[in-house]
Design a protein around this motif. Structure first.
Motif, PDB file in Angstrom:
ATOM      1  N   GLN A 191      -7.902  -2.168   6.892  1.00  0.00           N
ATOM      2  CA  GLN A 191      -9.385  -1.348   6.934  1.00  0.00           C
ATOM      3  C   GLN A 191      -9.790  -0.718   5.471  1.00  0.00           C
ATOM      4  O   GLN A 191     -10.822  -0.663   5.253  1.00  0.00           O
ATOM      5  CB  GLN A 191      -9.478  -0.631   8.118  1.00  0.00           C
ATOM      6  CG  GLN A 191      -9.746  -1.150   9.477  1.00  0.00           C
ATOM      7  CD  GLN A 191      -8.314  -2.143  10.018  1.00  0.00           C
ATOM      8  OE1 GLN A 191      -7.418  -1.435   9.753  1.00  0.00           O
ATOM      9  NE2 GLN A 191      -8.514  -3.104  10.115  1.00  0.00           N
ATOM     10  N   ALA A 192      -8.603  -0.216   4.817  1.00  0.00           N
ATOM     11  CA  ALA A 192      -8.878   0.299   3.478  1.00  0.00           C
ATOM     12  C   ALA A 192      -8.845  -0.302   2.533  1.00  0.00           C
ATOM     13  O   ALA A 192      -8.322  -0.105   1.284  1.00  0.00           O
ATOM     14  CB  ALA A 192      -7.988   1.569   3.275  1.00  0.00           C
ATOM     15  N   SER A 193      -8.636  -1.704   2.690  1.00  0.00           N
ATOM     16  CA  SER A 193      -8.541  -2.951   1.469  1.00  0.00           C
ATOM     17  C   SER A 193      -9.288  -2.560   0.234  1.00  0.00           C
ATOM     18  O   SER A 193      -8.694  -3.231  -0.880  1.00  0.00           O
ATOM     19  CB  SER A 193      -8.568  -4.201   2.003  1.00  0.00           C
ATOM     20  OG  SER A 193      -9.698  -4.304   2.357  1.00  0.00           O
ATOM     21  N   SER A 242       0.792  -1.115   0.102  1.00  0.00           N
ATOM     22  CA  SER A 242       0.099   0.101   0.064  1.00  0.00           C
ATOM     23  C   SER A 242       0.917   1.241  -0.064  1.00  0.00           C
ATOM     24  O   SER A 242       1.857   1.317   0.670  1.00  0.00           O
ATOM     25  CB  SER A 242      -0.926  -0.124   1.329  1.00  0.00           C
ATOM     26  OG  SER A 242      -1.615   1.094   1.531  1.00  0.00           O
ATOM     27  N   VAL A 243       0.722   2.240  -0.839  1.00  0.00           N
ATOM     28  CA  VAL A 243       1.247   3.454  -0.873  1.00  0.00           C
ATOM     29  C   VAL A 243       0.608   4.519  -0.762  1.00  0.00           C
ATOM     30  O   VAL A 243      -0.665   4.761  -1.155  1.00  0.00           O
ATOM     31  CB  VAL A 243       2.029   3.616  -2.400  1.00  0.00           C
ATOM     32  CG1 VAL A 243       2.642   4.848  -2.657  1.00  0.00           C
ATOM     33  CG2 VAL A 243       2.917   2.394  -2.970  1.00  0.00           C
ATOM     34  N   VAL A 244       0.973   5.346   0.198  1.00  0.00           N
ATOM     35  CA  VAL A 244       0.239   6.631   0.273  1.00  0.00           C
ATOM     36  C   VAL A 244       1.176   7.819  -0.100  1.00  0.00           C
ATOM     37  O   VAL A 244       2.080   7.923   0.633  1.00  0.00           O
ATOM     38  CB  VAL A 244      -0.263   6.728   1.733  1.00  0.00           C
ATOM     39  CG1 VAL A 244      -0.880   8.070   2.014  1.00  0.00           C
ATOM     40  CG2 VAL A 244      -0.801   5.637   2.183  1.00  0.00           C
ATOM     41  N   ILE A 296      -2.829  14.176  10.025  1.00  0.00           N
ATOM     42  CA  ILE A 296      -2.548  13.746   8.746  1.00  0.00           C
ATOM     43  C   ILE A 296      -1.959  12.169   8.977  1.00  0.00           C
ATOM     44  O   ILE A 296      -2.503  11.334   8.128  1.00  0.00           O
ATOM     45  CB  ILE A 296      -1.295  14.301   8.406  1.00  0.00           C
ATOM     46  CG1 ILE A 296      -1.672  15.780   7.858  1.00  0.00           C
ATOM     47  CG2 ILE A 296      -0.941  13.869   6.858  1.00  0.00           C
ATOM     48  CD1 ILE A 296      -2.920  16.129   7.474  1.00  0.00           C
ATOM     49  N   ALA A 297      -1.317  11.957  10.051  1.00  0.00           N
ATOM     50  CA  ALA A 297      -1.062  10.390  10.191  1.00  0.00           C
ATOM     51  C   ALA A 297      -2.118   9.447  10.509  1.00  0.00           C
ATOM     52  O   ALA A 297      -2.125   8.396   9.758  1.00  0.00           O
ATOM     53  CB  ALA A 297      -0.027  10.358  11.798  1.00  0.00           C
ATOM     54  N   GLU A 298      -3.271   9.939  11.160  1.00  0.00           N
ATOM     55  CA  GLU A 298      -4.225   9.005  11.058  1.00  0.00           C
ATOM     56  C   GLU A 298      -4.982   8.674   9.842  1.00  0.00           C
ATOM     57  O   GLU A 298      -5.204   7.469   9.449  1.00  0.00           O
ATOM     58  CB  GLU A 298      -5.573   9.754  11.916  1.00  0.00           C
ATOM     59  CG  GLU A 298      -5.118   9.968  13.541  1.00  0.00           C
ATOM     60  CD  GLU A 298      -5.100   8.470  14.161  1.00  0.00           C
ATOM     61  OE1 GLU A 298      -5.964   7.625  13.631  1.00  0.00           O
ATOM     62  OE2 GLU A 298      -4.331   8.362  15.180  1.00  0.00           O
ATOM     63  N   ALA A 299      -4.997   9.778   9.017  1.00  0.00           N
ATOM     64  CA  ALA A 299      -5.704   9.535   7.495  1.00  0.00           C
ATOM     65  C   ALA A 299      -4.675   8.469   6.720  1.00  0.00           C
ATOM     66  O   ALA A 299      -4.882   7.489   6.146  1.00  0.00           O
ATOM     67  CB  ALA A 299      -5.693  10.680   6.806  1.00  0.00           C
TER      68      ALA A 299
END
Ligand SMILES: NC(=O)c1ccc[n+]([C@@H]2O[C@H](COP(=O)([O-])OP(=O)(O)OC[C@H]3O[C@@H](n4cnc5c(N)ncnc54)[C@H](O)[C@@H]3O)[C@@H](O)[C@H]2O)c1
Length: 263
Positions: free
Chosen positions: A223-225, A127-129, A212-215
């Protein structure tokens, strides 16, 4: 259980340091990369064994390849947070300052993501943010090439998300708003500027690195799969407030069908 690694660039200061600390608290081992050796040392002193620091210029292909090759396993998460801004009116902006922001913010994001994603692809997951900015969503005065670079990060993330979804890699963007940290410290040191800016935000406060860290860590997580290719704007509603911040006469705001219409 096998260690889960998260790579965080720009971890030597501001938002990136807080993201790195929050990732450690959630059980990741963090590879913290930055140009700023002093900042990395302070981070290591703060969060200890949970992170492994490395001086790495995100625009240097050989340095990025070496840093990725040295990771003990394919990272579960990459957060591209390294960035910089060079303020100044476009009419006066030097080519060097134009190119620097594009090189670090956009090319650096491309380079680190491409190199890490090759390992993630081999592992079949990741996962990349990418950290953009509200400047990538709306223009701001005298932000020079920062705005263009951050708009580029948002589009690049969508491109990465589409190309890498079949490889098991999700890619999302977080666009922070007015954040009381890091590169904005000089702006919020002025109390009047701070007061007016807080007042313009619908939630009536500046954002924090924790916001920002939470997002970021939600988008990175299982959970964001089912979320990929999205840009989450974390700005207390600021970029939706164009109309809300305009004055209106109280007399037109009566409920009913006979009054004036429109915004
Ligand atoms: N603070 C804000 O108000 C705000 C708002 C929107 C977006 N952002 C974005 O959040 C991210 C973090 O910003 P911040 O406010 O924490 O700033 P910061 O200046 O505190 O941190 C940025 C870090 O990136 C590092 N960096 C710069 N060039 C690098 C390179 N070539 N290679 C490796 N590291 C490099 C710097 O050394 C620094 O430690 C940036 O991408 C920024 O554009 C910040």
């Amino acid at each position: 259980m096998a260690e889960k690694w998260a790579v965080v660039t720009g971890a030597g200061s501001g938002i990136g340091a807080v993201v790195a600390g929050a990732a450690v608290k959630r059980g990741y081992r963090v590879a913290a990369w930055d140009l700023n050796r002093e900042g990395l040392d302070a981070l290591a002193a703060d969060i200890g064994d949970g992170c492994v620091t490395r001086a790495c210029d995100v625009t240097d292909e050989a340095a990025v390849e070496a840093a990725v090759a040295d990771l003990p396993t394919s990272p579960a998460v990459l957060v591209n947070c390294a960035g910089l801004v060079r303020f100044g009116p476009l009419l006066d902006l030097s080519l060097a300052d134009w190119e620097l922001a594009l090189r670090v913010n956009l090319t650096g994001t491309f380079l680190v993501a491409r190199t890490v994603a090759r390992r993630m692809a081999a592992a079949g997951q990741g996962s990349v943010v990418n950290i953009a900015s509200i400047n990538g969503v709306a223009a701001a005065p005298h932000a020079g090439s920062y705005t263009a670079s951050k708009a580029g990060v948002i589009r690049l993330s969508e491109q990465q998300a589409m190309e890498w979804a079949p490889l098991g890699i999700r890619v999302n963007t977080v666009a922070p708003g007015l954040i009381d940290a890091g590169m904005s410290d000089a702006i919020y040191a002025d109390p009047e500027v701070r007061r007016v800016r807080e007042g313009a935000v619908p939630l009536k406060r500046l954002g924090t690195s924790d916001d920002i860290a939470e997002a970021v860590l939600f988008l990175a997580s299982e959970q964001a799969s089912y979320i990929t290719g999205q840009c989450v704007t974390v700005d207390g509603g600021l970029t939706k407030a164009t109309l809300a911040n305009l004055p209106r006469p109280a007399s037109i705001d009566s409920v009913g069908t006979d009054g004036p219409t429109g915004s």
